[in-house]
Motif scaffolding. Structure first.
Motif, PDB file in Angstrom:
ATOM      1  N   VAL A 275       0.943  -1.371  -0.090  1.00  0.00           N
ATOM      2  CA  VAL A 275      -0.226  -0.088  -0.001  1.00  0.00           C
ATOM      3  C   VAL A 275       0.725   1.259  -0.023  1.00  0.00           C
ATOM      4  CG1 VAL A 275      -1.924   1.200   1.204  1.00  0.00           C
ATOM      5  CG2 VAL A 275      -1.712  -1.205   1.249  1.00  0.00           C
ATOM      6  N   VAL A 276       0.617   2.051  -1.052  1.00  0.00           N
ATOM      7  CA  VAL A 276       1.586   3.059  -1.083  1.00  0.00           C
ATOM      8  C   VAL A 276       0.871   4.585  -1.394  1.00  0.00           C
ATOM      9  CG1 VAL A 276       3.497   4.197  -2.579  1.00  0.00           C
ATOM     10  CG2 VAL A 276       3.575   1.647  -2.265  1.00  0.00           C
ATOM     11  N   PRO A 277       0.834   5.422  -0.521  1.00  0.00           N
ATOM     12  CA  PRO A 277       0.035   6.755  -0.864  1.00  0.00           C
ATOM     13  C   PRO A 277       0.857   7.507  -1.664  1.00  0.00           C
ATOM     14  CG  PRO A 277       0.636   6.461   1.563  1.00  0.00           C
ATOM     15  CD  PRO A 277       1.249   5.389   0.808  1.00  0.00           C
ATOM     16  N   PHE A 278       0.168   8.263  -2.562  1.00  0.00           N
ATOM     17  CA  PHE A 278       0.912   8.972  -3.612  1.00  0.00           C
ATOM     18  C   PHE A 278       1.987  10.165  -3.218  1.00  0.00           C
ATOM     19  CE2 PHE A 278      -3.037   7.590  -5.915  1.00  0.00           C
ATOM     20  CZ  PHE A 278      -2.457   6.942  -6.927  1.00  0.00           C
ATOM     21  N   ASN A 279       1.520  10.528  -1.948  1.00  0.00           N
ATOM     22  CA  ASN A 279       2.418  11.459  -1.196  1.00  0.00           C
ATOM     23  C   ASN A 279       3.895  10.776  -0.918  1.00  0.00           C
ATOM     24  OD1 ASN A 279       0.518  13.531  -1.395  1.00  0.00           O
ATOM     25  ND2 ASN A 279      -0.121  13.498   0.511  1.00  0.00           N
ATOM     26  N   ALA A 280       3.786   9.617  -0.901  1.00  0.00           N
ATOM     27  CA  ALA A 280       5.126   8.835  -0.270  1.00  0.00           C
ATOM     28  C   ALA A 280       5.999   8.635  -1.574  1.00  0.00           C
ATOM     29  CB  ALA A 280       4.703   7.407   0.244  1.00  0.00           C
ATOM     30  N   ILE A 281       5.657   8.979  -2.812  1.00  0.00           N
ATOM     31  CA  ILE A 281       6.374   8.810  -4.089  1.00  0.00           C
ATOM     32  C   ILE A 281       7.219   9.922  -4.540  1.00  0.00           C
ATOM     33  CG2 ILE A 281       6.130   8.298  -6.541  1.00  0.00           C
ATOM     34  CD1 ILE A 281       3.380   7.421  -6.381  1.00  0.00           C
ATOM     35  N   ARG A 282       8.427   9.220  -4.637  1.00  0.00           N
ATOM     36  CA  ARG A 282       9.726  10.228  -4.690  1.00  0.00           C
ATOM     37  C   ARG A 282       9.991  10.364  -6.356  1.00  0.00           C
ATOM     38  NH1 ARG A 282      14.499  10.275  -0.714  1.00  0.00           N
ATOM     39  NH2 ARG A 282      14.203  12.744  -1.107  1.00  0.00           N
ATOM     40  N   GLY A 283       9.722   9.063  -7.042  1.00  0.00           N
ATOM     41  CA  GLY A 283       9.955   9.033  -8.503  1.00  0.00           C
ATOM     42  C   GLY A 283       9.005   8.076  -9.091  1.00  0.00           C
ATOM     43  N   PHE A 284       8.676   8.665 -10.386  1.00  0.00           N
ATOM     44  CA  PHE A 284       7.930   7.758 -11.516  1.00  0.00           C
ATOM     45  C   PHE A 284       8.617   7.791 -12.697  1.00  0.00           C
ATOM     46  CE2 PHE A 284       4.830   7.231 -14.588  1.00  0.00           C
ATOM     47  CZ  PHE A 284       4.058   6.240 -14.312  1.00  0.00           C
ATOM     48  N   TYR A 285       8.986   6.536 -13.331  1.00  0.00           N
ATOM     49  CA  TYR A 285       9.742   6.534 -14.539  1.00  0.00           C
ATOM     50  C   TYR A 285       9.060   5.434 -15.478  1.00  0.00           C
ATOM     51  CZ  TYR A 285      13.972   6.025 -17.633  1.00  0.00           C
ATOM     52  OH  TYR A 285      14.410   6.054 -18.952  1.00  0.00           O
ATOM     53  N   ASP A 286       8.756   5.814 -16.703  1.00  0.00           N
ATOM     54  CA  ASP A 286       8.442   4.868 -17.714  1.00  0.00           C
ATOM     55  C   ASP A 286       9.563   4.796 -18.661  1.00  0.00           C
ATOM     56  OD1 ASP A 286       7.334   3.725 -19.803  1.00  0.00           O
ATOM     57  OD2 ASP A 286       5.299   4.448 -19.438  1.00  0.00           O
ATOM     58  N   PRO A 287      10.502   3.730 -18.554  1.00  0.00           N
ATOM     59  CA  PRO A 287      11.409   3.813 -19.597  1.00  0.00           C
ATOM     60  C   PRO A 287      11.089   3.635 -21.105  1.00  0.00           C
ATOM     61  CG  PRO A 287      11.530   1.904 -18.082  1.00  0.00           C
ATOM     62  CD  PRO A 287      10.387   2.688 -17.713  1.00  0.00           C
ATOM     63  N   SER A 288       9.899   3.140 -21.466  1.00  0.00           N
ATOM     64  CA  SER A 288       9.543   2.878 -22.706  1.00  0.00           C
ATOM     65  C   SER A 288       9.337   4.312 -23.437  1.00  0.00           C
ATOM     66  CB  SER A 288       8.311   2.115 -22.758  1.00  0.00           C
ATOM     67  OG  SER A 288       7.178   2.937 -22.403  1.00  0.00           O
ATOM     68  N   VAL A 289       9.069   5.386 -22.810  1.00  0.00           N
ATOM     69  CA  VAL A 289       8.909   6.519 -23.582  1.00  0.00           C
ATOM     70  C   VAL A 289       9.743   7.584 -22.997  1.00  0.00           C
ATOM     71  CG1 VAL A 289       6.827   6.144 -24.463  1.00  0.00           C
ATOM     72  CG2 VAL A 289       7.076   7.029 -21.938  1.00  0.00           C
ATOM     73  N   ASN A 290      10.685   7.239 -22.063  1.00  0.00           N
ATOM     74  CA  ASN A 290      11.748   8.231 -21.345  1.00  0.00           C
ATOM     75  C   ASN A 290      10.966   9.202 -20.630  1.00  0.00           C
ATOM     76  OD1 ASN A 290      14.124   8.714 -20.359  1.00  0.00           O
ATOM     77  ND2 ASN A 290      14.648  10.151 -22.043  1.00  0.00           N
ATOM     78  N   PHE A 291       9.763   8.768 -19.885  1.00  0.00           N
ATOM     79  CA  PHE A 291       9.116   9.793 -19.026  1.00  0.00           C
ATOM     80  C   PHE A 291       9.393   9.819 -17.576  1.00  0.00           C
ATOM     81  CE2 PHE A 291       5.448  11.074 -16.558  1.00  0.00           C
ATOM     82  CZ  PHE A 291       5.301  12.323 -17.064  1.00  0.00           C
ATOM     83  N   GLU A 292       9.903  10.604 -17.099  1.00  0.00           N
ATOM     84  CA  GLU A 292      10.262  10.699 -15.681  1.00  0.00           C
ATOM     85  C   GLU A 292       9.725  12.005 -14.758  1.00  0.00           C
ATOM     86  OE1 GLU A 292      14.208  10.469 -14.987  1.00  0.00           O
ATOM     87  OE2 GLU A 292      14.328  10.097 -13.074  1.00  0.00           O
TER      88      GLU A 292
END
Length: 194
Positions: free
Chosen positions: A120-137
Motif C-alpha cells: 500500500v503506497v500513498p501518492f504522497n510517499a512517491i519520490r519518483g515515477f519512470y516509464d523507460p519505454s517513452v523516457n518519461f520521468e
C-alpha cells in the motif's frame, strides 16, 4: 520586453524559477510548488487507474515507482522494510495483481523471490515515477520521515498474500509466536544505470 523575459524563463527548472521569483517578489502564500507536485501526482494516479481498469499495461509501457518506505500510510512487510529502510523502487510490468487506486493511494500485489506481497503506497510517499519505454520521468520532493514518525509508521505492516490453495494467515499473530522470514529480491538489476 517583459513578455520575452517570461517566455525565455520557461526553460529554467521550476524550482529555480520559483526561488528567483520568491526572492524578488516576496513570499508565495499560494504555494504553487505544492500545487504543481499534487497535479503531477494526479498524472500517476490517472495512469495507474487506467492500468487497473484494464488489468494490463498498454504496449511496451512499464513503470518504476520509487517511494519512501517510512512515509505515513505506507504498508509493506517487515522483511521489505528491513531490506529497504528508507526507500524502495518497485517495477510494474508483467506480474502484478489486485491493483486498486483511491484518491490518496494505490494497493498492488507483487512477487518478491516468488513470495507474493501486498503493498500500500500513498501518492504522497512517491519520490519518483519512470516509464523507460517513452523516457518519461517525474521526481518529487518528499522529505525523509523524522525518527518519531518512523517509529509510529514501522508498526503498520502489510501482510503476505497466500498462494492459491493455501489458507489465509490469521489476522494477528498469537502471543509468543514467531513470524517466519520471507525472501526478498533486490531490484538493483532493474534500476536505470548511470
Amino acid at each position: 520586453m517583459g513578455l520575452f523575459w517570461q517566455r525565455s524563463a520557461w526553460h529554467k527548472p521550476y524550482k529555480n524559477m520559483a526561488n528567483e521569483r520568491q526572492e524578488s517578489m516576496g513570499q508565495d502564500h499560494i504555494r504553487y510548488d505544492i500545487l504543481v507536485q499534487d497535479a503531477l501526482r494526479g498524472v500517476i494516479r490517472k495512469v495507474l487507474t487506467e492500468v487497473g481498469a484494464t488489468g494490463r499495461l498498454p504496449g511496451d509501457h512499464h513503470f518504476f515507482i520509487t517511494f519512501l518506505t517510512g512515509a505515513p500510510g505506507v504498508r509493506i512487510s517487515q522483511h521489505l522494510k528491513a531490506k529497504y529502510p528508507e526507500q524502495m523502487t518497485i517495477v510494474i510490468q508483467h506480474q502484478f495483481w489486485d491493483l486498486k487506486i483511491t484518491e490518496s493511494l494505490f494497493e498492488i500485489g507483487l512477487s518478491f523471490s516468488d513470495v507474493p506481497e501486498k503493498l500500500v503506497v500513498p501518492f504522497n510517499a512517491i519520490r519518483g515515477f519512470y516509464d523507460p519505454s517513452v523516457n518519461f520521468e517525474l521526481e518529487f520532493d518528499v522529505p525523509l520521515a523524522d525518527d518519531e514518525e518512523e517509529t509510529a509508521v514501522s508498526e503498520i505492516t502489510a501482510y503476505p498474500v497466500p498462494a492459491e490453495g493455501e489458507e489465509a494467515p490469521a489476522a494477528a499473530a498469537k502471543e509468543g509466536e514467531e513470524k517466519k522470514p520471507g525472501s526478498v529480491v533486490s531490484l538493483d538489476a532493474f534500476r536505470k544505470k548511470q
